[in-house]
Motif scaffolding. Structure first.
Motif, mmCIF file in Angstrom:
data_model
loop_
_atom_site.group_PDB
_atom_site.id
_atom_site.type_symbol
_atom_site.label_atom_id
_atom_site.label_comp_id
_atom_site.label_asym_id
_atom_site.label_seq_id
_atom_site.Cartn_x
_atom_site.Cartn_y
_atom_site.Cartn_z
ATOM 1 N N ARG A 9 -17.481 33.105 -39.164
ATOM 2 C CA ARG A 9 -16.283 32.479 -38.603
ATOM 3 C C ARG A 9 -15.102 32.689 -39.542
ATOM 4 N NH1 ARG A 9 -19.925 28.986 -39.038
ATOM 5 N NH2 ARG A 9 -19.900 28.535 -36.805
ATOM 6 N N ILE A 10 -13.924 32.326 -39.044
ATOM 7 C CA ILE A 10 -12.686 32.396 -39.822
ATOM 8 C C ILE A 10 -12.137 30.985 -39.938
ATOM 9 C CG2 ILE A 10 -10.293 33.224 -39.825
ATOM 10 C CD1 ILE A 10 -11.393 35.658 -38.177
ATOM 11 N N ILE A 11 -11.786 30.599 -41.151
ATOM 12 C CA ILE A 11 -11.207 29.273 -41.396
ATOM 13 C C ILE A 11 -9.812 29.475 -41.963
ATOM 14 C CG2 ILE A 11 -11.485 27.063 -42.577
ATOM 15 C CD1 ILE A 11 -14.503 27.722 -42.775
ATOM 16 N N TYR A 12 -8.816 29.046 -41.213
ATOM 17 C CA TYR A 12 -7.417 29.221 -41.616
ATOM 18 C C TYR A 12 -6.911 27.887 -42.140
ATOM 19 C CZ TYR A 12 -3.144 31.993 -41.566
ATOM 20 O OH TYR A 12 -2.040 32.730 -41.941
ATOM 21 N N SER A 57 -19.923 12.188 -42.610
ATOM 22 C CA SER A 57 -18.993 12.657 -41.582
ATOM 23 C C SER A 57 -18.050 13.733 -42.114
ATOM 24 C CB SER A 57 -18.190 11.487 -41.014
ATOM 25 O OG SER A 57 -17.487 10.810 -42.038
ATOM 26 N N ARG A 58 -17.733 13.689 -43.393
ATOM 27 C CA ARG A 58 -16.867 14.713 -43.982
ATOM 28 C C ARG A 58 -17.651 15.947 -44.418
ATOM 29 N NH1 ARG A 58 -11.660 12.951 -45.600
ATOM 30 N NH2 ARG A 58 -11.250 15.167 -45.928
ATOM 31 N N CYS A 59 -18.914 15.766 -44.802
ATOM 32 C CA CYS A 59 -19.701 16.871 -45.366
ATOM 33 C C CYS A 59 -20.425 17.705 -44.324
ATOM 34 C CB CYS A 59 -20.729 16.344 -46.364
ATOM 35 S SG CYS A 59 -20.035 15.756 -47.924
ATOM 36 N N ARG A 60 -20.610 17.201 -43.123
ATOM 37 C CA ARG A 60 -21.489 17.895 -42.181
ATOM 38 C C ARG A 60 -21.005 19.304 -41.855
ATOM 39 N NH1 ARG A 60 -20.899 15.814 -35.997
ATOM 40 N NH2 ARG A 60 -22.461 17.461 -35.844
ATOM 41 N N HIS A 89 -8.297 21.158 -36.629
ATOM 42 C CA HIS A 89 -8.859 19.958 -37.250
ATOM 43 C C HIS A 89 -7.928 19.434 -38.335
ATOM 44 C CE1 HIS A 89 -12.565 17.827 -39.217
ATOM 45 N NE2 HIS A 89 -11.770 17.003 -38.558
ATOM 46 N N HIS A 90 -7.286 18.340 -38.048
ATOM 47 C CA HIS A 90 -6.378 17.698 -38.997
ATOM 48 C C HIS A 90 -7.155 16.836 -39.990
ATOM 49 C CE1 HIS A 90 -2.544 18.123 -36.464
ATOM 50 N NE2 HIS A 90 -3.485 18.800 -35.862
ATOM 51 N N PHE A 104 -9.988 20.619 -45.810
ATOM 52 C CA PHE A 104 -10.877 21.642 -46.363
ATOM 53 C C PHE A 104 -11.379 21.257 -47.747
ATOM 54 C CE2 PHE A 104 -11.693 25.672 -48.615
ATOM 55 C CZ PHE A 104 -12.603 26.254 -47.741
ATOM 56 N N PHE A 105 -10.465 20.982 -48.672
ATOM 57 C CA PHE A 105 -10.880 20.755 -50.056
ATOM 58 C C PHE A 105 -11.475 19.363 -50.272
ATOM 59 C CE2 PHE A 105 -7.955 24.365 -50.812
ATOM 60 C CZ PHE A 105 -8.863 25.198 -51.442
ATOM 61 N N GLU A 106 -10.926 18.348 -49.611
ATOM 62 C CA GLU A 106 -11.535 17.031 -49.775
ATOM 63 C C GLU A 106 -12.945 17.007 -49.211
ATOM 64 O OE1 GLU A 106 -9.205 13.696 -48.572
ATOM 65 O OE2 GLU A 106 -7.617 14.080 -50.027
#
Length: 738
Positions: A278-281, A352-355, A307-308, A342-344
């Motif tokens: 995939r591509i993550i911008y 919920s943040r790590c999945r 995804h905000h 992304f970084f957090e």
């Protein structure tokens, strides 16, 4: 005992044969987690974590509670019937069987609801993993039941653990595989139709021809101006370089050079040729993510996820089965997200943040405007970028007009993580600077003497079309109110949908040569294609001034555009903006001929980064996650420290603007469903906590679900300037990375 059936999840009002069998759940989660972790060579570890993650549900106590509450499986949720710890039993078993190596599984299993813990805390409180592992009674209660031997009798995985420097990230990646597998299998049970819908995205190789067709049409319709020829050459070089093996690339392209689409072209071609998933911008500003997402959506339709970082559906203390499955796991081929998200997430400890993390593996990550990474977190960020590149197959593209110097400089004594090697995509960045030199920079004779807002408004009013960029939300509003009628206002007090609408109107007016005046915060400085003959910019760092210059004479239709730097009457905001602004003031005074020349940015970033010393990891995050043969890490502490935006200072509100009126009513009725939360992200405004608290007390906003706040009544949202809770309130400046 032999005939007793054990369950993982219940369905209220449904017969037992419709409930979720525990053995089925454990095996399904184990297999799915293994499939995820196979991508980085750790499938055996993830399988075992999945097999043991809910062993505590075999206890008689849990099974009894399951019959009285449908949310018994959410162990962090207090109900009138109490709660049952079902995560610790499997962690205790791992330690008993595998000693120190079992601690790896212990972090994963014990934290699959409550989050990755610190091994030990200073106060020896019950949040530490070592404290929880002392409760071996929980394992005894589970083992008293009839647990199948094929679940209990397991050997230590033979797969090698990642290098010591990457232990913490490796554990967090395994954790991601476990919790996503758990979320997905739970979703399959509760909402099977929604689960099936997750598999409807096209593959990357199906998107490339769609993009190529779009670009051919775009280039055919474009005028053959000098600027457009340069953009076509930049695109060509990006496609050519995409054949290179995975590494950390830099893409240094002046503002107005078509960087967004060219970097996407590189990412798509590289992903297809190197078989990336995939591509993550990644975009620095929440306030302009909508622009890039809209652009990508025009090309690819619904094949992207936007995804905000500003709507987090819940926290572990208030989880429900519905809020869990609404969380995002980045299962689309193209993700557009924020630097914060992304970084957090990469330093988070919450499930919920790590999945989503395992879906970063084997991807192409484009970091747009990479120079905006805050210095106080730079070492942890660069360390993680290197780990992802070396051990997880991630190709990075560091994209900007003002490339920061991330390679350590031998002549300076400093503590800098640095990137040992990067590969520039452009063949000759210096010649590009000359080709795109479309503006002259004007600075006041006295760089210390501020103007007044009244004088500035009077000066701006003389121009039929002008853009003025200020550093603060309150500055923006104050100056806007002094301008003639018809002036446009842009700030993050407007929700994303509102900003998009106004920006599109501004863009159309400029194209039709209709006089247009705009007062804006720095949200227009990246990802917003506006073209003004003259731009005013409040004193800031050289990088911000260069970005502002990119909104001036963007298409090169004038011989020279003008960017005018002014000293505002308000003080520079504390933190990054103030530090960068003072360095900018110094460098502007030294060179008034070409202050935006590439070599000036080397000086700028040398002062901003290289001379920071230990402040490049100001909060000691790398120490919390440092290599340890005993596997003693401080995951919770690191997560609490790594906050690009301090959520203790800001809180989101979903505002009432056009479509959101209907969506808010759906939210109240249906709860935080995944599709609904995605739609609502475009209607969020972040407010200082003290403002947020006052509005909640006054009944102006309402908490409709745990952690989700909505505006009550429409009067507070102004059609031109956004959320106006109280004109007397002083709004803090936008965070530079938000």
């Amino acid at each position: 005992m032999e005939d007793q059936e054990y369950y993982a999840h219940s369905l209220e009002g449904k017969p037992l044969e419709n409930w979720h069998r525990l053995e089925d759940h454990l095996k399904a989660v184990a297999e799915l987690a293994r499939r995820f972790a196979d991508d980085f060579g750790a499938g055996e570890w993830a399988y075992l974590a999945g097999l043991w993650h809910d062993l505590g549900k075999y206890s008689e106590e849990f099974q009894r509670l399951l019959f009285v509450t449908s949310d018994a499986h959410i162990e962090t949720k207090e109900t009138k019937h109490g709660r049952v710890d079902h995560s610790t039993a499997g962690a205790v078993l791992a330690i008993e069987k595998f000693d120190k190596a079992g601690r790896i599984l212990g972090y994963l299993i014990a934290g699959h609801h409550a989050g990755l813990a610190d091994w030990q805390t200073a106060d020896a409180g019950n949040k530490s993993l070592i404290h929880r592992l002392q409760n071996d009674e929980l394992l005894k209660k589970a083992l008293a039941s009839n647990i199948p031997s094929e679940i209990i009798e397991q050997s230590l995985p033979k797969q090698k653990i990642k290098t010591r420097e990457g232990h913490a990230l490796w554990i967090r990646m395994l954790y991601s595989c476990l919790v996503d597998a758990d979320f997905l299998d739970t979703e399959t049970f509760f909402e099977p139709e929604k689960s099936k819908a997750r598999k409807s995205y096209p593959a990357i190789n199906e998107l490339l021809p769609i993009f190529e067709e779009f670009m051919i049409k775009k280039q055919t319709e474009a005028d053959l101006t000098f600027i457009n020829k340069q953009r076509a050459e930049i695109l060509k070089q990006c496609i050519k370089k995409s054949t290179d093996p995975k590494t950390i690339f830099t893409l240094t392209v002046p503002t107005g050079g078509g960087k967004t689409l060219s970097s996407l072209a590189f990412a798509l071609h590289h992903a297809v040729r190197r078989n990336k998933s995939r591509i993550i911008y990644v975009i620095p500003y929440t306030s302009i993510i909508e622009q890039t997402a809209d652009q990508f959506r025009q090309i690819f339709g619904d094949s992207i996820i936007e995804h905000h970082s500003n709507v987090d559906v819940s926290d572990e203390r208030s989880e429900t089965s519905k809020s869990r499955v609404a969380c995002e796991n980045w299962d689309a081929p193209i993700i557009v997200t924020t630097s914060v998200q992304f970084f957090e997430s990469l330093f988070a400890n919450r499930s919920s943040r790590c999945r989503k993390l395992h879906n970063i593996v084997n991807s192409v990550v484009v970091l747009d405007e990479v120079q905006l990474l805050p210095p106080e977190y730079l070492n942890p960020v660069l360390h993680t970028i290197k780990e992802l590149n070396q051990n997880y197959g991630v190709t990075f593209v560091l994209s900007t007009a003002t490339q920061p110097a991330f390679t350590p400089h031998k002549s300076v004594d400093y503590s800098f993580e640095g990137l040992a090697k990067t590969v520039e995509i452009m063949e000759d960045p210096e010649s590009l600077h000359q080709a795109f030199k479309r503006v002259e920079v004007l600075t006041p004779d006295d760089l210390m003497k501020p103007c007044t807002w009244e004088d500035l408004a009077s000066e701006l009013s003389q121009y039929p079309s002008v853009l003025c960029i200020v550093n603060r939300r309150d500055d923006c509003r104050m100056l806007y109110e002094l301008m003639p009628g018809g002036t446009f206002h842009l700030s993050a007090l407007m929700c994303g949908a509102h900003r998009s609408k106004v920006i599109e109107k501004i863009r159309k007016r400029l194209k039709d040569k209709i006089p247009t005046r705009v007062i804006s915060t720095q949200l227009v400085e990246a990802g917003v294609d506006l073209d003004f003959p003259i731009v005013y910019r409040a004193l800031a760092g050289l990088d911000s001034i260069a970005q502002a210059a990119g909104r001036c004479n963007r298409e090169g239709l004038l011989e020279k555009g003008r960017i005018v730097v002014f000293i505002p009457p308000s003080k520079l905001p504390l933190g990054y903006l103030k530090q960068a602004g003072e360095i900018g003031r110094q460098l502007l005074s030294e060179d008034r001929d070409d202050p935006l020349a590439p070599e000036r940015f080397e000086q700028f970033f040398k002062q901003l980064y290289w001379l920071q010393g230990n402040n490049l990891d100001k909060h000691g995050i790398l120490k919390d996650l440092s290599p340890d043969s005993e596997f003693r890490f401080s995951f919770l502490s690191a997560a609490q420290k790594f906050k690009l935006i301090d959520d203790k200072q800001y809180a989101p509100v979903i505002v009432r603007y056009e479509e959101s009126e209907e969506l808010i009513e759906l939210l109240k009725k249906k709860g935080p469903e995944r599709w609904l939360m995605r739609r609502l992200q475009r209607y969020v405004v972040n407010l200082p906590r003290y403002v947020h608290k006052k509005l909640l007390t006054d009944g102006a906003i309402e908490e409709v679900h745990p952690g989700i706040f909505v505006q009550e009544g429409g009067a507070m949202y102004h059609p031109e300037i956004g959320l106006c809770a109280d004109k007397s309130m002083i709004y803090e400046p936008d965070e530079l990375i938000c």
